[in-house]
Design a protein around this motif. Structure first.
Motif, PDB file in Angstrom:
ATOM      1  N   ILE A 208       0.842  -1.211   0.000  1.00  0.00           N
ATOM      2  CA  ILE A 208       0.000   0.000   0.000  1.00  0.00           C
ATOM      3  C   ILE A 208       0.869   1.251   0.000  1.00  0.00           C
ATOM      4  O   ILE A 208       0.585   2.233  -0.710  1.00  0.00           O
ATOM      5  CB  ILE A 208      -0.952  -0.013   1.218  1.00  0.00           C
ATOM      6  CG1 ILE A 208      -1.979  -1.137   1.061  1.00  0.00           C
ATOM      7  CG2 ILE A 208      -1.648   1.336   1.377  1.00  0.00           C
ATOM      8  CD1 ILE A 208      -2.863  -1.327   2.277  1.00  0.00           C
ATOM      9  N   PHE A 209       1.956   1.224   0.762  1.00  0.00           N
ATOM     10  CA  PHE A 209       2.871   2.365   0.798  1.00  0.00           C
ATOM     11  C   PHE A 209       3.449   2.626  -0.587  1.00  0.00           C
ATOM     12  O   PHE A 209       3.540   3.778  -1.046  1.00  0.00           O
ATOM     13  CB  PHE A 209       3.990   2.096   1.801  1.00  0.00           C
ATOM     14  CG  PHE A 209       5.015   3.187   1.868  1.00  0.00           C
ATOM     15  CD1 PHE A 209       4.769   4.350   2.570  1.00  0.00           C
ATOM     16  CD2 PHE A 209       6.237   3.049   1.213  1.00  0.00           C
ATOM     17  CE1 PHE A 209       5.707   5.369   2.624  1.00  0.00           C
ATOM     18  CE2 PHE A 209       7.188   4.058   1.266  1.00  0.00           C
ATOM     19  CZ  PHE A 209       6.919   5.218   1.964  1.00  0.00           C
ATOM     20  N   SER A 215       4.711   4.037  -7.001  1.00  0.00           N
ATOM     21  CA  SER A 215       5.737   3.138  -7.532  1.00  0.00           C
ATOM     22  C   SER A 215       5.218   1.721  -7.766  1.00  0.00           C
ATOM     23  O   SER A 215       5.983   0.838  -8.138  1.00  0.00           O
ATOM     24  CB  SER A 215       6.943   3.090  -6.590  1.00  0.00           C
ATOM     25  OG  SER A 215       6.552   2.668  -5.300  1.00  0.00           O
ATOM     26  N   ARG A 216       3.925   1.494  -7.543  1.00  0.00           N
ATOM     27  CA  ARG A 216       3.336   0.172  -7.810  1.00  0.00           C
ATOM     28  C   ARG A 216       1.900   0.360  -8.281  1.00  0.00           C
ATOM     29  O   ARG A 216       1.197   1.275  -7.837  1.00  0.00           O
ATOM     30  CB  ARG A 216       3.393  -0.702  -6.557  1.00  0.00           C
ATOM     31  CG  ARG A 216       3.081  -2.170  -6.835  1.00  0.00           C
ATOM     32  CD  ARG A 216       3.458  -3.038  -5.656  1.00  0.00           C
ATOM     33  NE  ARG A 216       4.876  -2.994  -5.362  1.00  0.00           N
ATOM     34  CZ  ARG A 216       5.782  -3.717  -5.993  1.00  0.00           C
ATOM     35  NH1 ARG A 216       5.418  -4.543  -6.954  1.00  0.00           N
ATOM     36  NH2 ARG A 216       7.053  -3.627  -5.662  1.00  0.00           N
ATOM     37  N   ASP A 217       1.477  -0.511  -9.191  1.00  0.00           N
ATOM     38  CA  ASP A 217       0.136  -0.430  -9.758  1.00  0.00           C
ATOM     39  C   ASP A 217      -0.928  -0.553  -8.675  1.00  0.00           C
ATOM     40  O   ASP A 217      -0.900  -1.492  -7.863  1.00  0.00           O
ATOM     41  CB  ASP A 217      -0.047  -1.555 -10.794  1.00  0.00           C
ATOM     42  CG  ASP A 217      -1.436  -1.563 -11.384  1.00  0.00           C
ATOM     43  OD1 ASP A 217      -1.734  -0.676 -12.192  1.00  0.00           O
ATOM     44  OD2 ASP A 217      -2.220  -2.456 -10.990  1.00  0.00           O
ATOM     45  N   ARG A 218      -1.876   0.373  -8.661  1.00  0.00           N
ATOM     46  CA  ARG A 218      -2.866   0.408  -7.585  1.00  0.00           C
ATOM     47  C   ARG A 218      -3.906  -0.703  -7.702  1.00  0.00           C
ATOM     48  O   ARG A 218      -4.456  -1.143  -6.703  1.00  0.00           O
ATOM     49  CB  ARG A 218      -3.546   1.769  -7.560  1.00  0.00           C
ATOM     50  CG  ARG A 218      -2.583   2.894  -7.214  1.00  0.00           C
ATOM     51  CD  ARG A 218      -3.292   4.173  -6.880  1.00  0.00           C
ATOM     52  NE  ARG A 218      -2.344   5.215  -6.485  1.00  0.00           N
ATOM     53  CZ  ARG A 218      -2.691   6.382  -5.960  1.00  0.00           C
ATOM     54  NH1 ARG A 218      -3.967   6.671  -5.781  1.00  0.00           N
ATOM     55  NH2 ARG A 218      -1.768   7.276  -5.633  1.00  0.00           N
ATOM     56  N   GLN A 325      11.739  -6.066   2.920  1.00  0.00           N
ATOM     57  CA  GLN A 325      11.585  -5.046   3.950  1.00  0.00           C
ATOM     58  C   GLN A 325      10.405  -5.338   4.876  1.00  0.00           C
ATOM     59  O   GLN A 325      10.486  -5.162   6.085  1.00  0.00           O
ATOM     60  CB  GLN A 325      11.427  -3.677   3.290  1.00  0.00           C
ATOM     61  CG  GLN A 325      12.635  -3.324   2.412  1.00  0.00           C
ATOM     62  CD  GLN A 325      12.532  -1.933   1.841  1.00  0.00           C
ATOM     63  OE1 GLN A 325      12.355  -0.964   2.583  1.00  0.00           O
ATOM     64  NE2 GLN A 325      12.634  -1.808   0.533  1.00  0.00           N
ATOM     65  N   SER A 326       9.287  -5.804   4.299  1.00  0.00           N
ATOM     66  CA  SER A 326       8.128  -6.116   5.130  1.00  0.00           C
ATOM     67  C   SER A 326       8.413  -7.299   6.044  1.00  0.00           C
ATOM     68  O   SER A 326       7.865  -7.393   7.141  1.00  0.00           O
ATOM     69  CB  SER A 326       6.912  -6.417   4.254  1.00  0.00           C
ATOM     70  OG  SER A 326       7.105  -7.612   3.510  1.00  0.00           O
TER      71      SER A 326
END
Length: 526
Positions: A208-209, A215-218, A325-326
């Protein structure tokens, strides 16, 4: 370097050997020898579901007529809403129930080994078949042995990472349905390991961030998030409906220690991360990950972490993979909430899903050091040493598990020779004496003289012709242990006193950890 070692053939061969490595454990840890402790409990759960025709998750115990309240339950059990259920995931029981009729316990572990191999292959897609990444997974961590040996761990990893790869590698953002399925698939890992929920939420938050900053397709992020929401809602709803517990029996068992204050959990943290009860914790097993953890904290708040450029988003070697990272964020949250149960088996089962994330950070660190050749060389040497150390620990760990398995085989052989009509074990662990024959004979746990009195007061000894007792030496006074096991043995004296003169005792086995003796009615032997 040899031309062959530098060739594509060598890399391809190495890749497939690493991916197929879980199949080796079918020979190192033979499935038929592993029916002890919680492995036996999972088998009992699966067989019970099969015997109920997949209509109930209630345990079907041969001892239920002798012990209706399951006060002397021979395996892990909890009474909920008047029913005796297992604290282990009911979904795992259904998987066992599907496989046991045609494959037996061996079939369960064969299927699980294949799923662990599939998980490694799936993860290799995110790191472009990087051999160093795979080597850390296979040799530098217990990712393979824990995934194979504990089917709930292996299944949870397969489901979670399958969903992650689907959302990260998909090239068709036109529809949200594939991403909805991916989210639901990842959320389904919670059916097997509750802690998987923490990684699902952490990974979704990072997606979501990325979507918020463009930077990522919604569409993909929205679909995956909805899939996670639906999957977790289904899990919580079903657990509440059947058990009245949103996260199931296991969570309710561990819950009291999860919400203690941090300073009250220092011993849990020490056991989980470093050592406890002669067992290595997560970082002690994998010292490389201890250094990578501190590097990851620096990296997360660096320009290449949360604030990385859009160009770096798709490059895992540059930290673009949000799974890496997550995973560290999930690691911190799960350690903070760790229950006492998390320290068992090196603490690596509880934190299993974070292992690929740490392996990914190893590649990121080496990429950081490329501009400093001397540091890069030292880093690779240190990395190799850590992998070798963790490989040694894995070999020792596997040998310990194999030793327990051989003990189970010895105990089971005694059962097949004795053929009693009741088995009484002093510690629940030794129900393993029955193995795959668990449903043939009633078995109860009679800890001491009090439990012996209670059980035989409710069940007349005269209804039994031969009773086999398994006494744990760990509960005996070391000063009384001798080659004559019936001397100064209060437990044995209680049994003889209760059963009376109609039964004749005989020593069946004086093993390193147990004394096995039978009480047989004299009229049978005349």
């Amino acid at each position: 370097m040899s031309p062959f070692l530098d060739s594509g053939r060598f890399r391809t061969l190495s890749f497939f050997l690493l991916v197929l490595s879980p199949l080796l454990f079918l020979f190192l840890l033979k499935p038929v020898e592993q029916l002890y402790s919680d492995h036996l409990a999972k088998f009992v759960l699966g067989e019970s579901i099969s015997r109920h025709g997949f209509a109930s998750g209630e345990l079907e115990l041969p001892s239920s007529k002798l012990d209706p309240e399951s006060e002397f339950c021979p395996t892990e059990c909890i009474r909920i809403r008047g029913k005796i259920v297992s604290p282990f995931p009911v979904a795992l029981g259904f998987v066992y129930a599907l496989i046991l009729p045609w494959g037996g316990i061996t079939g369960v572990y064969v299927v699980n080994a294949i799923l662990v191999s599939a998980t490694i292959f799936i993860l290799s897609m995110l790191w472009r078949r990087n051999l160093l990444f795979l080597s850390i997974l296979v040799f530098g961590s217990p990712f393979v042995v824990n995934g194979y040996f504990f089917p709930d761990v292996g299944l949870a990893a397969f489901l979670f990472f399958s969903g992650v790869v689907l959302v990260l590698k998909s090239r068709s953002p036109g529809s949200s349905l594939p991403f909805l399925f991916a989210g639901f698939l990842s959320a389904s890992s919670g059916w097997f390991r509750i802690e998987s929920i923490g990684f699902c939420l952490s990974f979704t938050a990072f997606l979501i961030f990325d979507a918020v900053r463009g930077s990522r397709d919604r569409i993909s992020v929205l679909g995956f998030s909805m899939g996670i929401l639906l999957g977790l809602s289904f899990l919580i709803g079903m657990q509440t409906f059947f058990y009245g517990l949103p996260l199931g029996p296991r969570f309710s068992f561990n819950q009291p220690t999860m919400f203690l204050s941090p300073w009250a959990k220092l011993e849990i943290y020490r056991g989980l991360l470093f050592f406890s009860f002669n067992r290595l914790g997560f970082f002690a097993y994998m010292p490389l990950f201890f250094f990578l953890f501190w590097f990851s904290l620096y990296f997360l708040f660096s320009p290449r972490g949360f604030l990385r450029s859009r160009e770096e988003t798709s490059d895992p070697a540059k930290g673009g993979n949000p799974l890496v990272q997550s995973g560290i964020a999930g690691f911190i949250g799960l350690v903070a909430a760790a229950p006492n149960d998390g320290i068992i088996d090196f603490g690596t089962r509880y934190l299993h899903l974070t292992i690929p994330c740490f392996a990914g950070f190893a590649l990121i660190l080496l990429d950081e050091l490329k501009s400093k050749p001397r540091w890069e060389r030292s880093g690779k040497i240190f990395l190799l040493c850590c992998i070798l150390f963790s490989s040694y620990i894995t070999v020792k760990y596997t040998s310990i598990l194999a030793k327990y398995g051989k003990r189970t085989t010895v105990l089971h052989k005694i059962y097949t020779e004795q053929k009693p009509d009741l088995i009484a074990v002093q510690i629940r662990t030794y129900s393993q004496i029955l193995g795959e024959n668990f449903f043939e004979v009633p078995c109860v746990t009679l800890f001491d003289g009090t439990s012996l009195d209670k059980f035989f007061l409710r069940n007349d000894p005269k209804k039994f012709d031969k009773i086999l007792f398994v006494q744990a030496k760990v509960l005996m006074d070391p000063a009384t242990l001798s080659d004559v096991p019936f001397v100064k043995n209060p437990y044995f004296d209680s049994v003889v006193s209760l059963l009376g003169k109609d039964f004749e005792p005989s020593l069946v086995g004086n093993l390193p950890d147990v004394i096995i003796f039978s009480m047989q009615r004299k009229r049978i032997r005349q």
